[in-house]
Design a protein around this motif. Structure first.
Motif, mmCIF file in Angstrom:
data_model
loop_
_atom_site.group_PDB
_atom_site.id
_atom_site.type_symbol
_atom_site.label_atom_id
_atom_site.label_comp_id
_atom_site.label_asym_id
_atom_site.label_seq_id
_atom_site.Cartn_x
_atom_site.Cartn_y
_atom_site.Cartn_z
ATOM 1 N N VAL A 51 0.853 -1.183 0.000
ATOM 2 C CA VAL A 51 0.000 0.000 0.000
ATOM 3 C C VAL A 51 0.891 1.236 0.000
ATOM 4 O O VAL A 51 1.750 1.380 0.869
ATOM 5 N N GLY A 52 0.688 2.104 -0.974
ATOM 6 C CA GLY A 52 1.469 3.329 -1.057
ATOM 7 C C GLY A 52 2.486 3.293 -2.172
ATOM 8 O O GLY A 52 3.145 2.276 -2.397
ATOM 9 N N ASP A 53 2.604 4.385 -2.891
ATOM 10 C CA ASP A 53 3.602 4.510 -3.951
ATOM 11 C C ASP A 53 4.967 4.718 -3.297
ATOM 12 O O ASP A 53 5.212 5.761 -2.676
ATOM 13 N N HIS A 58 8.961 7.985 -0.501
ATOM 14 C CA HIS A 58 10.371 8.271 -0.198
ATOM 15 C C HIS A 58 10.770 9.691 -0.605
ATOM 16 O O HIS A 58 11.783 10.210 -0.131
ATOM 17 N N ASN A 59 9.989 10.303 -1.472
ATOM 18 C CA ASN A 59 10.295 11.653 -1.926
ATOM 19 C C ASN A 59 9.846 12.713 -0.930
ATOM 20 O O ASN A 59 10.240 13.871 -1.024
ATOM 21 N N THR A 69 0.481 11.597 -0.093
ATOM 22 C CA THR A 69 0.989 10.870 -1.249
ATOM 23 C C THR A 69 -0.013 9.784 -1.653
ATOM 24 O O THR A 69 -0.846 9.378 -0.841
ATOM 25 N N PRO A 70 0.048 9.307 -2.891
ATOM 26 C CA PRO A 70 -0.941 8.325 -3.361
ATOM 27 C C PRO A 70 -0.924 7.051 -2.529
ATOM 28 O O PRO A 70 0.139 6.521 -2.217
ATOM 29 N N ARG A 71 -2.117 6.584 -2.152
ATOM 30 C CA ARG A 71 -2.235 5.313 -1.438
ATOM 31 C C ARG A 71 -2.519 4.193 -2.454
ATOM 32 O O ARG A 71 -3.485 3.449 -2.339
ATOM 33 N N THR A 72 -1.650 4.117 -3.456
ATOM 34 C CA THR A 72 -1.771 3.091 -4.482
ATOM 35 C C THR A 72 -1.717 1.704 -3.851
ATOM 36 O O THR A 72 -0.906 1.457 -2.963
ATOM 37 N N VAL A 73 -2.588 0.815 -4.301
ATOM 38 C CA VAL A 73 -2.624 -0.547 -3.782
ATOM 39 C C VAL A 73 -2.114 -1.496 -4.860
ATOM 40 O O VAL A 73 -2.568 -1.459 -6.007
ATOM 41 N N TYR A 74 -1.136 -2.323 -4.481
ATOM 42 C CA TYR A 74 -0.549 -3.289 -5.407
ATOM 43 C C TYR A 74 -0.937 -4.696 -4.957
ATOM 44 O O TYR A 74 -0.813 -5.027 -3.776
ATOM 45 N N ALA A 75 -1.387 -5.509 -5.907
ATOM 46 C CA ALA A 75 -1.812 -6.863 -5.581
ATOM 47 C C ALA A 75 -1.134 -7.874 -6.498
ATOM 48 O O ALA A 75 -0.768 -7.559 -7.636
ATOM 49 N N LYS A 340 7.466 18.532 0.972
ATOM 50 C CA LYS A 340 8.821 19.079 1.090
ATOM 51 C C LYS A 340 8.995 20.010 2.283
ATOM 52 O O LYS A 340 10.112 20.466 2.560
ATOM 53 N N ASP A 341 7.890 20.287 2.998
ATOM 54 C CA ASP A 341 7.991 21.152 4.177
ATOM 55 C C ASP A 341 8.829 20.501 5.278
ATOM 56 O O ASP A 341 9.367 21.181 6.148
ATOM 57 N N GLY A 342 8.900 19.181 5.239
ATOM 58 C CA GLY A 342 9.661 18.496 6.274
ATOM 59 C C GLY A 342 11.145 18.426 6.011
ATOM 60 O O GLY A 342 11.915 17.993 6.891
ATOM 61 N N THR A 343 11.594 18.861 4.840
ATOM 62 C CA THR A 343 13.018 18.760 4.499
ATOM 63 C C THR A 343 13.930 19.465 5.498
ATOM 64 O O THR A 343 14.964 18.907 5.893
ATOM 65 N N PRO A 344 13.589 20.689 5.953
ATOM 66 C CA PRO A 344 14.465 21.333 6.949
ATOM 67 C C PRO A 344 14.611 20.508 8.233
ATOM 68 O O PRO A 344 15.690 20.498 8.841
ATOM 69 N N PHE A 345 13.548 19.839 8.637
ATOM 70 C CA PHE A 345 13.629 18.991 9.830
ATOM 71 C C PHE A 345 14.495 17.760 9.555
ATOM 72 O O PHE A 345 15.235 17.306 10.415
ATOM 73 N N TYR A 346 14.371 17.233 8.338
ATOM 74 C CA TYR A 346 15.180 16.079 7.936
ATOM 75 C C TYR A 346 16.662 16.431 7.961
ATOM 76 O O TYR A 346 17.496 15.640 8.400
#
Length: 403
Positions: A51-53, A58-59, A69-75, A340-346
């Motif tokens: 579940v999740g792209d 990771h971006n 982010t997209p909650r793409t489902v892979y089966a 991308k708002d979290g980048t400074p914290f990262y």
């Protein structure tokens, strides 16, 4: 996650008796995972595997509460199979079925066991790797590097234990010839991707208890001994890398292999089996002693005197690679933190504001070097598949210290 579930169930099966008040918590965590697997396998012929792209996720560096982010489902399906992910889910549900059977929850145990059998049949009848079927959804982040044959044997191993139906042992014996070339190439591995060492340990117990050691069946006792001979420092056949400070590199290897060491030691003691590595005899207590050094290393007895378990000891990682831990809470920062708002914290040199107590990070390199940097996920990312075997290990040593 499925491997985490299997290892957490195995931890409870072997060492739940000494977990005390932590046992209900371990079972609650296990049930959280198995409830999810039941949902993932509710539709016949389909197993929801992801579940999740992964690239989109990771971006971004954002709180779980803010994720957009997209909650793409892979089966995986009959035409697009994924025997490794289906097999591991089957193994997890089969192992957990024993846990809940022992706890008296027979209806839930029966549900898990029945679902495990159905998912195993699906995984076996429609063989293939989810690398090919899901592709983008799993690679390059969660690729299967060791093929799917070991997961099929792993699932059959747990179903043999859970159902006591000889058809699963017969399956293992029948199919092992086809799997053997790849199996022996990867014999000395055990972790979320390669199940060989765990298969050997469980089936060696089955063979010794049922007096099958000298039968025409595959010699899993010999394979288990070879796995041990690969690890132990005094073995002339040791292949595993041990750092100058005494660590089986990395902490994923440390946790999984140490769990296998103590568990096999107990099996060996019960049957009076002798582990021989060439001319060297390896006593079962030496397996326990070596595993003890590995646990001690994780908890701070290492060249850097750092505990790799967050919150344990006075010196532990402060900058773990974990979004929820590194970003401010909603209470202190009510506004959403977008991709991308979290980048400074990262990138911040400041310690994480939220302590993820009990998390175990990837750990040092092969030379015991470690830099507490959030931007090095290989060393600072905590994973459930490290913690799961540690649950059993820590319970075992807790019980040992009480004797």
């Amino acid at each position: 996650m499925a491997y985490t579930g299997t290892m957490l169930a195995w931890s409870i099966l072997e060492y739940g008796g000494v977990m005390g008040r932590d046992l209900p918590l371990a079972m609650e965590a296990l049930r959280w995972a198995t409830d999810f697997f039941i949902k993932c396998t509710a539709k016949p012929g389909v197993v929801y595997a992801q579940v999740g792209d992964p690239k989109a996720d990771h971006n971004c560096w954002e709180r779980p509460e803010d994720m957009d982010t997209p909650r793409t489902v892979y089966a995986v399906t009959k035409t697009k199979p994924g025997s490794e992910v289906s097999g591991e889910m089957a193994a997890a549900m089969a192992a957990a079925s024993i846990v809940f059977e022992n706890a008296g929850d027979r209806s839930y145990s029966s549900l898990l066991r029945d679902r495990a059998e159905k998912v195993f049949r699906f995984a076996d009848a429609h063989r293939g790797s989810y690398n090919d079927s899901i592709g983008y959804g799993v690679c390059p982040f969660y690729c299967d590097y060791n093929s799917y044959q070991d997961e099929l044997v792993w699932a059959a191993t747990w179903l043999n234990k859970a159902t006591k139906n000889s058809m699963y042992w017969n399956y293992i014996v029948k199919n092992f010839g086809d799997f053997k070339p790849n199996y022996e190439r990867l014999l000395l591995q055990f972790g979320w991707d390669a199940k060989h060492g765990g298969i050997d340990i469980i089936l060696s117990q089955y063979m010794m208890e049922n007096h099958l050691v000298n039968s025409s069946a595959p010699n899993f006792v010999g394979y288990a001994d070879a796995f041990i001979c690969n690890i132990m420092p005094q073995s002339p056949f040791r292949y595993a890398h041990i750092s100058p400070g005494g660590l089986l590199v990395s902490l994923q290897v440390t946790a999984a292999h140490s769990f296998v060491l103590v568990t096999y030691a107990l099996y060996v003691k019960k049957t009076n089996h002798v582990i021989r590595c060439g001319n060297v005899v390896i006593p079962p207590d030496s397996l326990i002693q070596f595993a003890n050094t590995q646990v001690d290393y994780i908890l701070g007895n290492n060249p850097l005197k750092i505990s790799y378990m967050v919150g344990y000891g006075k010196n532990y990682p402060q900058h773990i690679h974990h979004r929820g831990s590194s970003l401010p809470s909603i209470r202190s920062h009510p506004k959403p933190i977008r991709c991308k708002d979290g980048t400074p914290f990262y990138q911040s040199p400041k310690p994480n504001p939220n302590r993820l107590t009990g998390a175990v990070v990837g750990g040092p390199d092969e030379n015991d070097k470690f830099e507490d940097s959030r931007q090095d996920p290989g060393k600072l990312e905590p994973t459930t598949y490290i913690n799961a075997p540690l649950v059993g290990l820590l319970a075992f040593f807790k019980g040992l210290n009480r004797q």
